[in-house]
Write a protein that holds these residues in place. Sequence first.
Motif, PDB file in Angstrom:
ATOM      1  N   SER A 133       5.707   8.142  -5.384  1.00  0.00           N
ATOM      2  CA  SER A 133       5.783   8.727  -4.053  1.00  0.00           C
ATOM      3  C   SER A 133       6.633  10.001  -4.058  1.00  0.00           C
ATOM      4  CB  SER A 133       6.391   7.722  -3.058  1.00  0.00           C
ATOM      5  OG  SER A 133       6.653   8.350  -1.823  1.00  0.00           O
ATOM      6  N   ARG A 172       0.849  -1.198   0.000  1.00  0.00           N
ATOM      7  CA  ARG A 172       0.000   0.000   0.000  1.00  0.00           C
ATOM      8  C   ARG A 172       0.886   1.250   0.000  1.00  0.00           C
ATOM      9  NH1 ARG A 172      -3.568  -0.513   5.186  1.00  0.00           N
ATOM     10  NH2 ARG A 172      -3.661   1.728   4.784  1.00  0.00           N
ATOM     11  N   ASP A 188       4.460   5.333   2.728  1.00  0.00           N
ATOM     12  CA  ASP A 188       4.862   6.692   3.052  1.00  0.00           C
ATOM     13  C   ASP A 188       4.739   6.971   4.544  1.00  0.00           C
ATOM     14  OD1 ASP A 188       5.404   7.026   0.417  1.00  0.00           O
ATOM     15  OD2 ASP A 188       3.861   8.532   0.023  1.00  0.00           O
ATOM     16  N   HIS A 189       3.757   6.350   5.193  1.00  0.00           N
ATOM     17  CA  HIS A 189       3.639   6.493   6.649  1.00  0.00           C
ATOM     18  C   HIS A 189       4.900   5.972   7.338  1.00  0.00           C
ATOM     19  CE1 HIS A 189       2.186   6.016  10.778  1.00  0.00           C
ATOM     20  NE2 HIS A 189       2.566   4.742  10.698  1.00  0.00           N
ATOM     21  N   ASP A 231       0.177   4.343   0.631  1.00  0.00           N
ATOM     22  CA  ASP A 231      -0.056   5.225   1.772  1.00  0.00           C
ATOM     23  C   ASP A 231       0.642   4.711   3.022  1.00  0.00           C
ATOM     24  OD1 ASP A 231      -1.883   3.034   1.764  1.00  0.00           O
ATOM     25  OD2 ASP A 231      -3.132   4.060   3.248  1.00  0.00           O
ATOM     26  N   LEU A 232       0.620   3.386   3.213  1.00  0.00           N
ATOM     27  CA  LEU A 232       1.287   2.802   4.377  1.00  0.00           C
ATOM     28  C   LEU A 232       2.803   2.882   4.215  1.00  0.00           C
ATOM     29  CD1 LEU A 232       0.617   1.518   7.048  1.00  0.00           C
ATOM     30  CD2 LEU A 232       0.476  -0.708   5.910  1.00  0.00           C
TER      31      LEU A 232
END
Length: 344
Positions: free
Chosen positions: A128, A100, A105-106, A102-103
């Motif tokens: 990203s 994922r 980049d987290h 988003d995960l």
Amino acid sequence: MASIKDVAAEAGVSVATVSRVLNDHPSVSADARTRVLAAVETLGYRPNAVARSLRTDQTRTLGLVISDVLNPYFTELARSVEEEARALGYSVIIGNADERPDLQDHHVRTLLDRRIDGLLVSPTDGGSPLMLDAARAGTPMVFVDRWIPGVEVPVVRSDGQAAVRDLVTHLHRLGHRRLAIIAGPAATTTGRERVDAFRAALREHGLDLPDAYTGQGDFQAESGRRVTEGFLDLAEPPEVIFAADNLMALGALDAVRARGLRVPDDIALAAFDDIRWFVHTDPPVTAIAQPTGALGRAAVRALVDRIEGRPGESVTLPARLVVRRSCGEPGPSPSPSPVRRSTS
């Protein structure tokens, strides 16, 4: 727990001298250094890593963000990274992106906030902006297995093109002509490369890759199962399914068995990313093996080079074909039955 003052008292030196010895400062006499190190050993003193990082602006910690911790390939990669880092005096914090963005980049943001010395990433996609910003800001970074075009950092990866060509040649020699692929995500470099290599290898043998024989997966087992069900529903199913990673291959195997079919009698199966489990399936799976341990070790060395002011170099290692029996390869000859001797 012993303090730095306890070490100074035991060695008969000042706290400043102990600090200089622990930080390998050249201005300490050999006698003082010997006494301090003996006191450290006697008292079992361990320097405060947080305090040291504030003084030196280093934490001796690397961040590793992998695409999927449940994928045996990435599990082995993470293990080799941790082992090599430890050998070089670094610890590793691991983040699982679970495919994922988003995960991913987290985890990258969290690791940078924790002041890691450098970052290893296997990107889930090529879009990203956080990774580009981190590279431009001078963060020591290395991509491993996958990479993001346009982000100028070292890349440590394997080249599977020759191995895919070897696989297609192997399948052609076995008499297979209708070959299909379960592709990985087009947003990843590995997803695109493996499809391109497969299509190019087919062309070398005068074979096409019809749209009906190209299924879009996501490097997860469920997508391998779903795509394989679609292949089996075709009026003319493929003779071979090539799964572009190991989890999709396992999903494909589940789908074949759910139909009451057998590999390779009814349909053949091959995979990219060999795993230890493949020798235990029935039949054992023909697969392309990446030098996973070597990739992890090379990635750590490249990152540490960048952290310590040396130029980190990109590394490309060859993958190889491992032939087993899931594509109709001849198996071992059965042992002859023992001859019973007459007792009469």
